[in-house]
Design a protein around this motif. Sequence first.
Motif: not given
Length: 515
Positions: A373-374, A322, A301, A369-370, A376
């Motif tokens: 994060d989702n 990602h 990621t 970036a969002e 992850r």
Amino acid sequence: MDSPQFTAEPSSNGTVERDFTVGDVPGVLRSPTSGAGRAPLMFDVIIAGCGPTGAMLAAELRLHDVRVLVLEKETEPASFVRIVGLHVRSLELMAMRGLLDRMREHGRRRPAGGFFAAINKPAPQGLDSAHAYLLGIPQPVIVHLLEEHAAQLGAQVRRGGAVVGFEQDDEGVTVELADGAQLRSRYLVGCDGGRSTVRKLLGVGFPGEPSRTETLMGEMEVGVPQEEIAARVTEIGKTEKRFWLRPFGEGSYSVVVPAAGVSDRAEPPTLDDFRRQLRAIAGTDFGVHSPRWLSRFGDATRLAERYRVGRVLLAGDAAHIHPPTGGQGLNLGIQDAFNLGWKLAAQIHGWAPRTLLDTYQAERHPVAAEVLDNTRAQMELHSTEPGPQALRRLLTELMDFDEVNRYLIEKITAIGIRYDFGEGPDLLGRRLRDIDVEQGNLYGLLHRGRGLLLDRTEHLTVGGWSDRVDHLADPTAVLDAPCVLLRPDGHVAWIGDDQRDLDDHLSRWFGKPAS
């Protein structure tokens, strides 16, 4: 396809782009500002990489008469067939450019639910889109259709053209190919994947986490009855979410199974690797044989620190990587291209407001970036450890609440994105769904990639911006606002009914009016 090289000629609309000095920008390779000894400017934009992002960007630029060359290092298209999903927002973008019907001919509609961490919940009712479904479609087909679309618009595509170096200056970028040829353009965009040569040569940091887990994926035939496979997959799938065998047609199966560890992704897995891991997870290898293609993916990621350095930009996987959980990667790249295309064209043609090109990173970097994060979070929920499994059970319960389910679906499908355009109604900065208008449907009016004023008052005008913004006076439009100004990517740039305020926002997004 191979295409002849352009010869030097002025910018296609005869204007001079409003330039900027790159000499003091960190990471910029400099060459003398004098034009002596340089190759002539052959193109406005060179794109490295002809995947979905590169092909889509080329088409978007050609809508604005930008001279484009796409360089693809591979000599032939990918031979394996991997099914990917076009999410709601990407389907809307295809509709905006008249491509959706072509895409649907080659894909299969599926419900727009069950994406987040593969938690099987139906899509919420009344999802805010005329295209509220997933379109499963082979990735090579998407690439072919988008490349064909770009070529029909006049983009040049050159296969076997590997970028090995470049040098930028205040007037353009000189690109060096593996065969020693040099090409010159005003801008270079790296759409060349997660191992992007352009990003590495540019010296842009790519912080994040390396792969901790790896998954094998392939397509092959099996040697046991389908009923036996279905029963075993159902049982294992209760705890192991990175495991499945799904019929793929003509006797073949799509097979996904966790790998034994993290290896060099440059080496494809073998059939024995699949057999070994299937036996370890399922107690049987299902008699797999005759593979059509085999691959692996990890959960690395990473997000580029910058999307632009001077005249060189990054998009798609070159800017972010990602895990594929949720199926967002290809969609994220296509949406990068839609955001960048009209802005880069405006810069080249000389009418871009001073900060317009900078809004590409300002808008798309936070979106990526969002997504990181989702993904992850989803990967944690795939873990078979007791803690993540308990959290997964809790989230499964919470998703029975419509608000939670809707929030996660809108996040995965990208229809929940709102760019920061300042204070204003909630619709400001969001994309406008495809609504009915007197001339048919809204997205049908956006095929040319221009801005659009949807005017329910019938007394406003786009005036000196009519060369880049269309005007539709339609008092019958089903819209909870008097008037909206849409950017070429369909996002709402202004809401109101005052001509002076409209002119200010036309200037903000579309530059000075034509004289």
